[in-house]
Design an enzyme around this catalytic site. Structure first.
Site, PDB file in Angstrom:
ATOM      1  N   TYR A   1       0.836  -1.214   0.000  1.00  0.00           N
ATOM      2  CA  TYR A   1       0.000   0.000   0.000  1.00  0.00           C
ATOM      3  C   TYR A   1       0.869   1.262   0.000  1.00  0.00           C
ATOM      4  O   TYR A   1       0.521   2.267  -0.613  1.00  0.00           O
ATOM      5  CB  TYR A   1      -0.989  -0.025   1.175  1.00  0.00           C
ATOM      6  CG  TYR A   1      -2.194  -0.851   0.822  1.00  0.00           C
ATOM      7  CD1 TYR A   1      -2.304  -2.180   1.188  1.00  0.00           C
ATOM      8  CD2 TYR A   1      -3.206  -0.306   0.018  1.00  0.00           C
ATOM      9  CE1 TYR A   1      -3.392  -2.955   0.796  1.00  0.00           C
ATOM     10  CE2 TYR A   1      -4.293  -1.074  -0.378  1.00  0.00           C
ATOM     11  CZ  TYR A   1      -4.372  -2.398   0.004  1.00  0.00           C
ATOM     12  OH  TYR A   1      -5.437  -3.149  -0.425  1.00  0.00           O
TER      13      TYR A   1
ATOM     14  N   HIS B   1     -14.967   1.223  -1.741  1.00  0.00           N
ATOM     15  CA  HIS B   1     -13.888   0.288  -1.388  1.00  0.00           C
ATOM     16  C   HIS B   1     -12.871   0.951  -0.472  1.00  0.00           C
ATOM     17  O   HIS B   1     -11.785   0.427  -0.251  1.00  0.00           O
ATOM     18  CB  HIS B   1     -13.195  -0.250  -2.647  1.00  0.00           C
ATOM     19  CG  HIS B   1     -14.091  -1.140  -3.442  1.00  0.00           C
ATOM     20  ND1 HIS B   1     -13.825  -1.484  -4.750  1.00  0.00           N
ATOM     21  CD2 HIS B   1     -15.263  -1.745  -3.138  1.00  0.00           C
ATOM     22  CE1 HIS B   1     -14.793  -2.268  -5.209  1.00  0.00           C
ATOM     23  NE2 HIS B   1     -15.678  -2.445  -4.245  1.00  0.00           N
TER      24      HIS B   1
HETATM   25  C1  BV8 Z   1     -18.049  -8.931  -0.468  1.00  0.00           C
HETATM   26  C2  BV8 Z   1      -9.584  -2.912  -2.508  1.00  0.00           C
HETATM   27  C3  BV8 Z   1     -19.242 -10.313   0.917  1.00  0.00           C
HETATM   28  C4  BV8 Z   1      -8.229  -3.404  -2.717  1.00  0.00           C
HETATM   29  C5  BV8 Z   1     -11.116  -3.998  -3.910  1.00  0.00           C
HETATM   30  C6  BV8 Z   1     -17.859 -15.085  -6.987  1.00  0.00           C
HETATM   31  C7  BV8 Z   1     -18.977 -14.468  -7.521  1.00  0.00           C
HETATM   32  C8  BV8 Z   1     -19.427 -13.237  -7.039  1.00  0.00           C
HETATM   33  C9  BV8 Z   1     -18.736 -12.604  -6.011  1.00  0.00           C
HETATM   34  C10 BV8 Z   1     -17.609 -13.206  -5.498  1.00  0.00           C
HETATM   35  C11 BV8 Z   1     -17.177 -14.432  -5.966  1.00  0.00           C
HETATM   36  N1  BV8 Z   1     -16.068 -14.775  -5.278  1.00  0.00           N
HETATM   37  C12 BV8 Z   1     -15.794 -13.797  -4.365  1.00  0.00           C
HETATM   38  C13 BV8 Z   1     -16.738 -12.853  -4.482  1.00  0.00           C
HETATM   39  C14 BV8 Z   1     -16.844 -11.617  -3.707  1.00  0.00           C
HETATM   40  C15 BV8 Z   1     -15.788 -10.611  -4.148  1.00  0.00           C
HETATM   41  C16 BV8 Z   1     -15.740 -10.463  -5.658  1.00  0.00           C
HETATM   42  O1  BV8 Z   1     -16.576  -9.807  -6.249  1.00  0.00           O
HETATM   43  N2  BV8 Z   1     -14.722 -11.088  -6.262  1.00  0.00           N
HETATM   44  C17 BV8 Z   1     -14.581 -10.970  -7.696  1.00  0.00           C
HETATM   45  C18 BV8 Z   1     -13.086 -10.956  -8.052  1.00  0.00           C
HETATM   46  C19 BV8 Z   1     -15.336 -12.126  -8.337  1.00  0.00           C
HETATM   47  N3  BV8 Z   1     -16.222  -9.353  -3.583  1.00  0.00           N
HETATM   48  C20 BV8 Z   1     -15.870  -9.051  -2.331  1.00  0.00           C
HETATM   49  O2  BV8 Z   1     -15.148  -9.743  -1.633  1.00  0.00           O
HETATM   50  C21 BV8 Z   1     -16.478  -7.758  -1.789  1.00  0.00           C
HETATM   51  N4  BV8 Z   1     -17.070  -8.053  -0.536  1.00  0.00           N
HETATM   52  O3  BV8 Z   1     -18.547  -9.472  -1.404  1.00  0.00           O
HETATM   53  O4  BV8 Z   1     -18.410  -9.168   0.799  1.00  0.00           O
HETATM   54  C22 BV8 Z   1     -19.521 -10.463   2.329  1.00  0.00           C
HETATM   55  C23 BV8 Z   1     -20.844 -10.383   2.736  1.00  0.00           C
HETATM   56  C24 BV8 Z   1     -21.121 -10.567   4.041  1.00  0.00           C
HETATM   57  C25 BV8 Z   1     -20.083 -10.791   4.963  1.00  0.00           C
HETATM   58  C26 BV8 Z   1     -18.764 -10.857   4.539  1.00  0.00           C
HETATM   59  C27 BV8 Z   1     -18.472 -10.681   3.209  1.00  0.00           C
HETATM   60  C28 BV8 Z   1     -15.397  -6.712  -1.581  1.00  0.00           C
HETATM   61  C29 BV8 Z   1     -14.940  -6.223  -2.907  1.00  0.00           C
HETATM   62  C30 BV8 Z   1     -13.933  -5.086  -2.711  1.00  0.00           C
HETATM   63  C31 BV8 Z   1     -12.561  -5.658  -2.927  1.00  0.00           C
HETATM   64  N5  BV8 Z   1     -11.610  -4.568  -2.861  1.00  0.00           N
HETATM   65  N6  BV8 Z   1     -10.238  -3.047  -3.775  1.00  0.00           N
HETATM   66  C32 BV8 Z   1      -7.430  -2.239  -3.211  1.00  0.00           C
HETATM   67  O5  BV8 Z   1      -7.900  -1.498  -4.089  1.00  0.00           O
HETATM   68  O6  BV8 Z   1      -6.318  -2.118  -2.696  1.00  0.00           O
HETATM   69  S1  BV8 Z   1     -11.619  -4.426  -5.452  1.00  0.00           S
HETATM   70  C33 BV8 Z   1     -10.613  -3.776  -6.661  1.00  0.00           C
HETATM   71  O7  BV8 Z   1     -11.276  -4.085  -7.901  1.00  0.00           O
HETATM   72  C34 BV8 Z   1     -10.481  -2.263  -6.675  1.00  0.00           C
HETATM   73  O8  BV8 Z   1     -11.163  -1.601  -5.632  1.00  0.00           O
HETATM   74  C35 BV8 Z   1     -11.108  -1.878  -7.993  1.00  0.00           C
HETATM   75  O9  BV8 Z   1     -11.703  -0.653  -7.940  1.00  0.00           O
HETATM   76  C36 BV8 Z   1     -12.095  -2.971  -8.126  1.00  0.00           C
HETATM   77  C37 BV8 Z   1     -12.807  -3.149  -9.417  1.00  0.00           C
HETATM   78  O10 BV8 Z   1     -11.861  -3.101 -10.457  1.00  0.00           O
HETATM   79  P1  BV8 Z   1     -12.085  -1.966 -11.570  1.00  0.00           P
HETATM   80  O11 BV8 Z   1     -12.194  -0.649 -10.871  1.00  0.00           O
HETATM   81  O12 BV8 Z   1     -13.202  -2.366 -12.457  1.00  0.00           O
HETATM   82  O13 BV8 Z   1     -10.702  -1.986 -12.310  1.00  0.00           O
HETATM   83  P2  BV8 Z   1     -10.223  -3.030 -13.415  1.00  0.00           P
HETATM   84  O14 BV8 Z   1      -8.736  -2.883 -13.548  1.00  0.00           O
HETATM   85  O15 BV8 Z   1     -10.797  -4.379 -13.097  1.00  0.00           O
HETATM   86  O16 BV8 Z   1     -10.917  -2.532 -14.755  1.00  0.00           O
HETATM   87  C38 BV8 Z   1     -10.538  -1.282 -15.321  1.00  0.00           C
HETATM   88  C39 BV8 Z   1     -11.523  -1.029 -16.431  1.00  0.00           C
HETATM   89  O17 BV8 Z   1     -11.251   0.258 -16.980  1.00  0.00           O
HETATM   90  C40 BV8 Z   1     -11.407  -2.021 -17.575  1.00  0.00           C
HETATM   91  O18 BV8 Z   1     -12.719  -2.371 -18.002  1.00  0.00           O
HETATM   92  C41 BV8 Z   1     -10.689  -1.223 -18.682  1.00  0.00           C
HETATM   93  O19 BV8 Z   1     -11.130  -1.606 -19.976  1.00  0.00           O
HETATM   94  C42 BV8 Z   1     -11.157   0.170 -18.382  1.00  0.00           C
HETATM   95  N7  BV8 Z   1     -10.216   1.223 -18.791  1.00  0.00           N
HETATM   96  C43 BV8 Z   1      -8.843   1.198 -18.723  1.00  0.00           C
HETATM   97  N8  BV8 Z   1      -8.372   2.394 -19.130  1.00  0.00           N
HETATM   98  C44 BV8 Z   1      -9.443   3.173 -19.445  1.00  0.00           C
HETATM   99  C45 BV8 Z   1     -10.617   2.434 -19.224  1.00  0.00           C
HETATM  100  N9  BV8 Z   1     -11.851   2.929 -19.445  1.00  0.00           N
HETATM  101  C46 BV8 Z   1     -11.932   4.205 -19.891  1.00  0.00           C
HETATM  102  N10 BV8 Z   1     -10.849   4.981 -20.123  1.00  0.00           N
HETATM  103  C47 BV8 Z   1      -9.595   4.500 -19.909  1.00  0.00           C
HETATM  104  N11 BV8 Z   1      -8.537   5.289 -20.142  1.00  0.00           N
END
Ligand code: BV8
Ligand code: ZN
Length: 242
Positions: free
Chosen positions: A69, A121
């Site tokens: 971090y 987040h």
């Molecule tokens: C929870 C902190 C439950 C870290 C982050 C299976 C199915 C469904 C859900 C789950 C599953 N298995 C696990 C889960 C739950 C899990 C989850 O969703 N996992 C995913 C991987 C499947 N979720 C969780 O754990 C959440 N909590 O569900 O709690 C619960 C309920 C009760 C009791 C207990 C628990 C918590 C989720 C939060 C995790 N923390 N961040 C840190 O940042 O240090 S997530 C992390 O990903 C970041 O925060 C980030 O913001 C987030 C999402 O990513 P994006 O922002 O979309 O970024 P990414 O790089 O992926 O994409 C960028 C996009 O921009 C691309 O599309 C690209 O094309 C585009 N782009 C690039 N450049 C440009 C652009 N667009 C326009 N212009 C540009 N120039």
């Protein structure tokens, strides 16, 4: 819908909308030089999320997690908001009912002037005590010794929502309220993979919103949205309001 006619449709909707909600992801900060998570140069390619962004990882090796971090903090500290951040912040001046839901922890929306926002987040510039849960803004974290709470001496952690952790109930409530009452939802720069944020587009759609995606690539949202505009956020987003 094609970009030029799509752009016209979106501009027309935004010109008359009384309530707009914006959902952003790492893509809006990519144009400021902040690495995304899942792109070609994405953060997660060099680090495995489960190794670093989970409570288990922090319990196992708090120093390693703090080093990661701190590395991100040093990187983000040199970055500035881009025209997309400013265009989103400007919405607050135009509309009395608008809300920003951001997955980003970099704080660039706040720096650009957004005040009506939920950082669902967390925020990389805030720390939370693992013992008394006190949250403070903290721009410097000495990594030589692990940071401890001024109030109770407990170990401080990043005030970030890690995988497997619930989002703050206040943030969820505010987000669902903003999704349920908006006429237009703009989804900017998110891969639509992480839940619960990935479920926000269908929630808004079901509530009757006109949903717009701005992204470089198609995402799981693309077939659901009313208009998908392909391009860089810094170029496309200001165009929506000019
Ligand atoms: C929870 C902190 C439950 C870290 C982050 C299976 C199915 C469904 C859900 C789950 C599953 N298995 C696990 C889960 C739950 C899990 C989850 O969703 N996992 C995913 C991987 C499947 N979720 C969780 O754990 C959440 N909590 O569900 O709690 C619960 C309920 C009760 C009791 C207990 C628990 C918590 C989720 C939060 C995790 N923390 N961040 C840190 O940042 O240090 S997530 C992390 O990903 C970041 O925060 C980030 O913001 C987030 C999402 O990513 P994006 O922002 O979309 O970024 P990414 O790089 O992926 O994409 C960028 C996009 O921009 C691309 O599309 C690209 O094309 C585009 N782009 C690039 N450049 C440009 C652009 N667009 C326009 N212009 C540009 N120039
Ligand atoms: Zn404490």
């Amino acid at each position: 819908m094609q970009s030029e006619s799509g752009m016209r449709e979106v501009r027309a909707r935004l010109a008359t909308a009384r309530a707009v909600t914006v959902l952003t992801g790492a893509g809006i900060s990519a144009d400021s030089g902040v690495p995304t998570f899942r792109g070609a140069d994405g953060l997660w390619r060099n680090f495995r999320a489960e190794d670093l962004a989970t409570p288990e990882a922090f319990a196992r090796d708090p120093r390693l997690v703090w080093e990661w971090y701190n590395w991100r903090r040093e990187l983000i500290a040199t970055k500035k908001p881009n025209p997309a951040h400013y265009a989103v912040a400007d919405l607050e001046r135009r509309l009395e009912r608008c809300w920003l839901i951001t997955q980003n922890v970099d704080g660039l929306h706040r720096t650009a002037g957004s005040q009506k926002l939920s950082e669902i987040h967390g925020n990389i510039w805030k720390v939370r005590c693992t013992r008394c849960s006190r949250v403070d803004e903290n721009r410097e974290v000495p990594i030589a010794i692990l940071p401890s709470c001024a109030a109770c001496g407990g170990l401080l952690r990043p005030h970030i929502v890690w995988f497997g952790e619930s989002l703050a109930s206040e943030d969820l409530a505010r987000s669902y309220e903003a999704l349920g009452r908006c006429e237009v939802l703009l989804i900017i720069g998110t891969s639509g993979i992480v839940y619960p944020a990935a479920s926000f587009a269908p929630v808004a759609k079901a509530a009757g919103a006109f949903v717009v995606e701005i992204n470089l690539d198609p995402t799981p949202h693309t077939e659901l949205v009313d208009v998908s505009l392909q391009g860089r956020a810094k170029d496309v987003v200001p165009e929506l309001f000019s």
